[in-house]
Scaffold this active site. Structure first.
Site, PDB file in Angstrom:
ATOM      1  N   ASP A   1       7.306   4.220 -10.620  1.00 43.79           N
ATOM      2  CA  ASP A   1       8.065   4.180  -9.378  1.00 43.79           C
ATOM      3  C   ASP A   1       9.576   4.155  -9.648  1.00 43.79           C
ATOM      4  O   ASP A   1      10.175   3.113  -9.814  1.00 43.79           O
ATOM      5  CB  ASP A   1       7.661   2.981  -8.514  1.00 43.79           C
TER       6      ASP A   1
ATOM      7  N   ARG B   1      -1.816  -0.826  -9.775  1.00 44.87           N
ATOM      8  CA  ARG B   1      -0.675  -1.696 -10.106  1.00 44.87           C
ATOM      9  C   ARG B   1      -1.120  -3.148 -10.158  1.00 44.87           C
ATOM     10  O   ARG B   1      -2.210  -3.474  -9.692  1.00 44.87           O
ATOM     11  CB  ARG B   1       0.376  -1.635  -8.979  1.00 44.87           C
TER      12      ARG B   1
ATOM     13  N   ASP C   1       4.354  -4.632  -7.308  1.00 46.90           N
ATOM     14  CA  ASP C   1       3.718  -3.401  -6.812  1.00 46.90           C
ATOM     15  C   ASP C   1       4.244  -2.176  -7.566  1.00 46.90           C
ATOM     16  O   ASP C   1       3.721  -1.079  -7.394  1.00 46.90           O
ATOM     17  CB  ASP C   1       3.926  -3.233  -5.303  1.00 46.90           C
TER      18      ASP C   1
ATOM     19  N   LYS D   1       4.103  12.273  -3.322  1.00 45.92           N
ATOM     20  CA  LYS D   1       4.962  11.171  -2.875  1.00 45.92           C
ATOM     21  C   LYS D   1       5.952  11.696  -1.838  1.00 45.92           C
ATOM     22  O   LYS D   1       6.726  12.607  -2.139  1.00 45.92           O
ATOM     23  CB  LYS D   1       5.708  10.577  -4.070  1.00 45.92           C
TER      24      LYS D   1
ATOM     25  N   GLY E   1       0.844  -1.209   0.000  1.00 48.99           N
ATOM     26  CA  GLY E   1       0.000   0.000   0.000  1.00 48.99           C
ATOM     27  C   GLY E   1       0.861   1.232   0.000  1.00 48.99           C
ATOM     28  O   GLY E   1       2.075   1.181   0.228  1.00 48.99           O
TER      29      GLY E   1
ATOM     30  N   ARG F   1       3.374  13.557  -8.320  1.00 45.76           N
ATOM     31  CA  ARG F   1       3.385  12.631  -9.452  1.00 45.76           C
ATOM     32  C   ARG F   1       2.004  12.666 -10.087  1.00 45.76           C
ATOM     33  O   ARG F   1       0.997  12.645  -9.371  1.00 45.76           O
ATOM     34  CB  ARG F   1       3.703  11.235  -8.914  1.00 45.76           C
TER      35      ARG F   1
HETATM   36  P1  AMP Z   1       9.148   1.103  -3.254  1.00 43.34           P
HETATM   37  O1  AMP Z   1      10.353   0.225  -3.132  1.00 43.34           O
HETATM   38  O2  AMP Z   1       9.442   2.578  -3.198  1.00 43.34           O
HETATM   39  O3  AMP Z   1       8.304   0.745  -4.404  1.00 43.34           O
HETATM   40  O4  AMP Z   1       8.284   0.840  -1.944  1.00 43.34           O
HETATM   41  C1  AMP Z   1       7.806  -0.430  -1.549  1.00 43.34           C
HETATM   42  C2  AMP Z   1       6.821  -0.261  -0.421  1.00 43.34           C
HETATM   43  O5  AMP Z   1       7.442   0.357   0.699  1.00 43.34           O
HETATM   44  C3  AMP Z   1       5.618   0.600  -0.753  1.00 43.34           C
HETATM   45  O6  AMP Z   1       4.513   0.087  -0.063  1.00 43.34           O
HETATM   46  C4  AMP Z   1       6.018   1.939  -0.216  1.00 43.34           C
HETATM   47  O7  AMP Z   1       4.920   2.764   0.069  1.00 43.34           O
HETATM   48  C5  AMP Z   1       6.768   1.550   1.045  1.00 43.34           C
HETATM   49  N1  AMP Z   1       7.761   2.562   1.432  1.00 43.34           N
HETATM   50  C6  AMP Z   1       8.919   2.869   0.797  1.00 43.34           C
HETATM   51  N2  AMP Z   1       9.572   3.840   1.459  1.00 43.34           N
HETATM   52  C7  AMP Z   1       8.819   4.162   2.542  1.00 43.34           C
HETATM   53  C8  AMP Z   1       8.949   5.093   3.615  1.00 43.34           C
HETATM   54  N3  AMP Z   1       9.999   5.893   3.717  1.00 43.34           N
HETATM   55  N4  AMP Z   1       7.958   5.126   4.531  1.00 43.34           N
HETATM   56  C9  AMP Z   1       6.904   4.320   4.436  1.00 43.34           C
HETATM   57  N5  AMP Z   1       6.712   3.420   3.470  1.00 43.34           N
HETATM   58  C10 AMP Z   1       7.657   3.343   2.521  1.00 43.34           C
HETATM   59 MG    MG Z   2       6.638   1.220  -5.153  1.00 44.57          MG
END
Ligand code: AMP
Ligand code: MG
Length: 489
Positions: free
Chosen positions: A262, A183, A252, A113, A90, A176
């Site tokens: 992403d 997704r 995702d 974001k 999520g 964004r």
């Molecule tokens: P990503 O690798 O950026 O696609 O993120 C994978 C998952 O981790 C997604 O559910 C993001 O919303 C969550 N996520 C990534 N960075 C953070 C953060 N700093 N705080 C909270 N959730 C994060």
């Molecule tokens: Mg992501």
């Protein structure tokens, strides 16, 4: 074009039942400042760019003030991360403000974001750092400039609020914009929870919004999946042809619309190396450059599995079988265009592969070699010395250029016409890591965002010669060899 107060929100995703999302407000950040604004994207949401002059502009795009008409929420999804199913992900740091309808009747999601914690944040802080925000902002617009489907970016707003990663950094929010943020993982979450009704509801929603020609088709679900297969195969061919590595192709991060989605530890390949790994956190190379096409298919198989309650196994398999031929056809066509060919021929694959093999052994810069190939002279006896010098094995080059010359003779038109065609598909400028890093360093150290704007303008026109920007097409300097990018953002 409209003022901020007049943006035309119509939030269709927010109208779906609560199971699809969590309503919440972005978490404020102190003293926001505008880092960069992309005037090219403003018309997509009907926004008048002069609104950036307002003293309170940054407050809206960091999430301190809400745009009238928005209904902020975090979207629910799950996904396969590095091959393993994670039952709940999520939006952990992104807030969807809603959808804005522009003058042409198009809907654009507007998402902040880095806007703070959400119920899906797990252990994360809900933030994004300025560094990764600049990278996403520039790369999404660079991909758009290259003609590759992608989410877009409207602006970056920063704050001096500290964010702790490997080092202490500062926070930023990227706005964004995209036709949809749904997704593959948005479907997987309901499948694995056994929630079939929301799964079908999501499919109906996506079809109604993005595949309206299928609404009344009796076989709308298999046809929808088949279109996702085609779009994904096409996107993979486009990535490969331009030398782009995404770095984190988890389900995702796979857009249901076949958009590049992403941006994290992505990289444009410089020396041609099929095994190129852009993401420092992926030592095994699951998402290496040459793995991307098959990972695209693997991810589609995950989506197919999630859709089995609404499409038959046979239909899913039939659609998945279209992936390889669609990918091969698109990739060969794109690579043929990079060679200046207007027609396809069955021996083109060998012409392309031989060139790539020579580039690999010679560590040739992928972008610059193809850009330079437009100078190839096809007259008999031409040595093409400047090109030839870029290869270690000159005899191999001579043999290859004979085949290329013979192939070009089967095409219409002059060398000059071919050069014009090739320069429209072989970019001069890509977002090299060291270019992004220079812009990041200036932004972090001196609050000087001029380099971000300069790169944005450059990369929005990657095929045009921009003589004063010649240095930006050069291969990386020595210091840039040590740049690593990882999942930390
Ligand atoms: P990503 O690798 O950026 O696609 O993120 C994978 C998952 O981790 C997604 O559910 C993001 O919303 C969550 N996520 C990534 N960075 C953070 C953060 N700093 N705080 C909270 N959730 C994060
Ligand atoms: Mg992501």
């Amino acid at each position: 074009m409209r003022k901020l107060e007049q943006l035309d929100f119509d939030n269709t995703f927010a109208r779906l039942p609560d199971i699809f999302h969590s309503r919440l407000h972005p978490t404020p950040l102190p003293e926001p400042y505008l880092v960069s604004f992309n005037t090219n994207a403003a018309p997509l949401i009907g926004l008048d760019s002069s609104e950036t002059q307002r003293a309170d502009f940054a407050e809206y795009f960091i999430g301190n003030r809400l745009l009238p008409g928005c209904e902020p929420l975090a979207m629910l999804y799950a996904g396969h991360q590095f091959g393993h199913y994670v039952p709940q992900l999520g939006d952990g740091r992104a807030v969807l403000l809603g959808e804005i309808k522009n003058g042409a009747g198009e809907y654009w999601d507007v998402q902040l974001k880095g806007a703070g914690r959400t119920p899906y944040s797990r252990n994360g802080d809900g933030r994004a750092v300025l560094r990764s925000s600049i990278r996403e902002y520039l790369c999404s617009e660079a991909m758009h400039g290259l003609g590759i489907p992608t989410t877009r970016a409207l602006c970056i707003v920063g704050s001096d609020h500290r964010v702790y990663r490997e080092t202490v950094e500062t926070a930023a929010v990227v706005t964004r914009i995209a036709p949809s943020h749904v997704r593959f993982g948005s479907f997987e979450v309901f499948f694995y929870r056994g929630q079939i009704q929301p799964l079908a509801m999501l499919a109906d929603y996506v079809i109604a919004r993005h595949f309206p020609h299928l609404i009344d088709a009796p076989d709308k679900y298999p046809r929808f999946f088949n279109e996702v297969v085609t779009r994904t195969a096409t996107l993979m061919a486009q990535w490969q042809a331009v030398g782009f590595s995404h770095g984190v192709m988890n389900t995702d991060n796979m857009s249901i619309l076949g958009l590049t989605f992403d941006y994290g530890p992505f990289g444009f390949m410089e020396n041609y190396d099929p095994g190129y790994i852009c993401n420092h956190s992926d030592p095994a190379g699951r998402y290496a450059y040459n793995q991307q096409p098959q990972i695209g298919l693997w991810n589609l198989a995950c989506l197919a599995q999630a859709l089995t309650p609404i499409i038959s196994k046979e239909d899913a398999e039939t659609a998945l079988k279209n992936y390889a031929p669609t990918y091969a056809e698109r990739y060969t066509a794109l690579m043929g265009q990079k060679l200046g060919l207007t027609q396809t021929s069955k021996d083109d694959a060998s012409l392309i592969n031989t060139l790539l093999d020579m580039m690999h052994t010679s560590h040739a810069d992928y972008t610059n070699l193809f850009r330079g190939l437009s100078h190839f002279k096809s007259a008999p006896g031409e040595k093409n010395a400047a090109l030839r010098d870029q290869f270690i094995d000159r005899t191999a080059f001579d043999t290859w250029s004979e085949s290329y010359r013979a192939r070009l003779q089967r095409e219409q038109g002059s060398d000059e016409e071919r050069k014009i065609r090739m320069d429209k598909v072989n970019p001069k400028y890509i977002l090299r890591n060291h270019l992004a890093q220079t812009a990041i360093d200036k932004a972090e150290q001196g609050r000087d965002f001029s380099e971000v704007d300069r790169l944005l303008a450059l990369l929005q026109n990657p095929f045009n010669e921009q003589p004063e920007m010649e240095d930006y097409a050069a291969i990386p300097p020595e210091w840039a060899r040590h740049i690593t990018v990882s999942c930390s953002s």
